[in-house]
Design an enzyme around this catalytic site. Sequence first.
Site, PDB file in Angstrom:
ATOM      1  N   LYS A  38      -8.104   2.417  -2.551  1.00 49.12           N
ATOM      2  CA  LYS A  38      -8.446   2.222  -1.140  1.00 49.12           C
ATOM      3  C   LYS A  38      -9.104   3.501  -0.628  1.00 49.12           C
ATOM      4  O   LYS A  38      -8.466   4.546  -0.493  1.00 49.12           O
ATOM      5  CB  LYS A  38      -7.169   1.934  -0.348  1.00 49.12           C
ATOM      6  CG  LYS A  38      -7.412   1.613   1.134  1.00 49.12           C
ATOM      7  CD  LYS A  38      -7.598   0.125   1.332  1.00 49.12           C
ATOM      8  CE  LYS A  38      -7.651  -0.214   2.812  1.00 49.12           C
ATOM      9  NZ  LYS A  38      -6.355  -0.009   3.477  1.00 49.12           N
ATOM     10  N   ASN A  66     -10.102  -7.003   8.753  1.00 45.00           N
ATOM     11  CA  ASN A  66      -9.313  -5.886   9.250  1.00 45.00           C
ATOM     12  C   ASN A  66      -9.129  -6.018  10.758  1.00 45.00           C
ATOM     13  O   ASN A  66     -10.113  -6.051  11.509  1.00 45.00           O
ATOM     14  CB  ASN A  66      -9.998  -4.555   8.912  1.00 45.00           C
ATOM     15  CG  ASN A  66      -9.058  -3.375   9.035  1.00 45.00           C
ATOM     16  OD1 ASN A  66      -8.046  -3.434   9.724  1.00 45.00           O
ATOM     17  ND2 ASN A  66      -9.399  -2.275   8.375  1.00 45.00           N
ATOM     18  N   GLU A 115     -14.435  -5.886   2.997  1.00 43.94           N
ATOM     19  CA  GLU A 115     -13.743  -5.830   4.288  1.00 43.94           C
ATOM     20  C   GLU A 115     -14.717  -5.999   5.443  1.00 43.94           C
ATOM     21  O   GLU A 115     -15.757  -5.352   5.504  1.00 43.94           O
ATOM     22  CB  GLU A 115     -13.016  -4.490   4.422  1.00 43.94           C
ATOM     23  CG  GLU A 115     -12.281  -4.326   5.746  1.00 43.94           C
ATOM     24  CD  GLU A 115     -11.558  -3.000   5.832  1.00 43.94           C
ATOM     25  OE1 GLU A 115     -10.586  -2.822   5.083  1.00 43.94           O
ATOM     26  OE2 GLU A 115     -11.977  -2.144   6.638  1.00 43.94           O
ATOM     27  N   GLU A 123       0.793  -1.221   0.000  1.00 46.11           N
ATOM     28  CA  GLU A 123       0.000   0.000   0.000  1.00 46.11           C
ATOM     29  C   GLU A 123       0.830   1.278   0.000  1.00 46.11           C
ATOM     30  O   GLU A 123       1.803   1.401   0.748  1.00 46.11           O
ATOM     31  CB  GLU A 123      -0.909  -0.012   1.226  1.00 46.11           C
ATOM     32  CG  GLU A 123      -1.976   1.056   1.222  1.00 46.11           C
ATOM     33  CD  GLU A 123      -3.095   0.686   2.162  1.00 46.11           C
ATOM     34  OE1 GLU A 123      -4.092   0.121   1.674  1.00 46.11           O
ATOM     35  OE2 GLU A 123      -2.975   0.923   3.381  1.00 46.11           O
ATOM     36  N   GLU A 156      -5.683  -7.794   7.127  1.00 45.06           N
ATOM     37  CA  GLU A 156      -5.405  -6.375   6.965  1.00 45.06           C
ATOM     38  C   GLU A 156      -5.088  -5.719   8.311  1.00 45.06           C
ATOM     39  O   GLU A 156      -5.712  -6.031   9.316  1.00 45.06           O
ATOM     40  CB  GLU A 156      -6.621  -5.655   6.359  1.00 45.06           C
ATOM     41  CG  GLU A 156      -7.137  -6.228   5.054  1.00 45.06           C
ATOM     42  CD  GLU A 156      -8.395  -5.508   4.601  1.00 45.06           C
ATOM     43  OE1 GLU A 156      -8.597  -4.343   4.974  1.00 45.06           O
ATOM     44  OE2 GLU A 156      -9.192  -6.125   3.878  1.00 45.06           O
ATOM     45  N   SER A 157      -4.119  -4.806   8.293  1.00 47.25           N
ATOM     46  CA  SER A 157      -3.765  -3.933   9.423  1.00 47.25           C
ATOM     47  C   SER A 157      -2.955  -4.651  10.502  1.00 47.25           C
ATOM     48  O   SER A 157      -3.192  -5.817  10.822  1.00 47.25           O
ATOM     49  CB  SER A 157      -5.009  -3.302  10.066  1.00 47.25           C
ATOM     50  OG  SER A 157      -5.672  -2.455   9.156  1.00 47.25           O
ATOM     51  N   LYS A 196       0.706   4.605   1.348  1.00 46.10           N
ATOM     52  CA  LYS A 196      -0.036   5.157   2.481  1.00 46.10           C
ATOM     53  C   LYS A 196       0.765   6.268   3.127  1.00 46.10           C
ATOM     54  O   LYS A 196       1.827   6.031   3.702  1.00 46.10           O
ATOM     55  CB  LYS A 196      -0.331   4.038   3.494  1.00 46.10           C
ATOM     56  CG  LYS A 196      -1.174   4.450   4.686  1.00 46.10           C
ATOM     57  CD  LYS A 196      -1.473   3.232   5.552  1.00 46.10           C
ATOM     58  CE  LYS A 196      -2.428   3.566   6.682  1.00 46.10           C
ATOM     59  NZ  LYS A 196      -2.740   2.371   7.504  1.00 46.10           N
TER      60      LYS A 196
END
Length: 273
Positions: A117, A187, A166, A55, A217-218, A57
Amino acid sequence: METVLDSIIQGVRLDLAERQSHTSLNQLQECISLIAPALPAADILAARPFSVISEVKRASPSKGELATITDPALLASQYVAGGAQVISVLTEQRRFNGSLRDLDAVRANVAVPVLRKDFMVEEFQFWEARAHGADVILLIVAGLDDSQLRDFNDLAIHLGMSVLVEIHDEAELERALNISPKLLGVNARNLKTLAVDLATCERILPLIPKDVVAVAESGISNVLEVERMVAAGARAVLVGEALVTGGEPEQTVRQWTEAGTQARNLFLKDGSS
């Protein structure tokens, strides 16, 4: 009580209204007619044992500015050199300091699928995403009702894009499965409080049907956590913060892809799926 997610979506709607004031749906449709069809991101991810969705970001609501990214296209190229199969680009402006300009720059410089995103809450955003070259979009179940979830999924597919759905808990998993997703992300970050707990992924990933590409995710910051997510059932991880702050994006993507692939192949060899 207003949550962080509620606040973000309010800002997204305001910024969207500004863009709509100078770009029409007809203009977006004309752009789409002139560009190449979307790349089959879901099929590409499904064909591999493990992938790192890398990503671009710049910032986050929980930590503020993460990195000064002067050249998002160069960063994306480093990700691809490390083996990234999909590049995620934050386009939300207020909390993540993203933009469609970043999406344009990355799309023009890489040959792999690109994920827009953002917090998708209006149909205009889907036409906008495809007009800017997105191959994948994100649907956050927590921010949508069932009708929106179904209609937005249908629109994205109509436009040729893949959809990463998600979720954050079991109730959202049940809602997500109603639209038969190909890509389903869990997530670890609670978008209502911003707290991160990888145990959330470990609890929910095993519940995802085996024919769906499960994405963690995350909160993933090292090889051991990648292997931990694979053990729970992830076939991909979506990572931004650790890549933009670590200083070695190409090497990190390569190491994590190799580690995740080895872990996944080991489970497949042992008869797990």
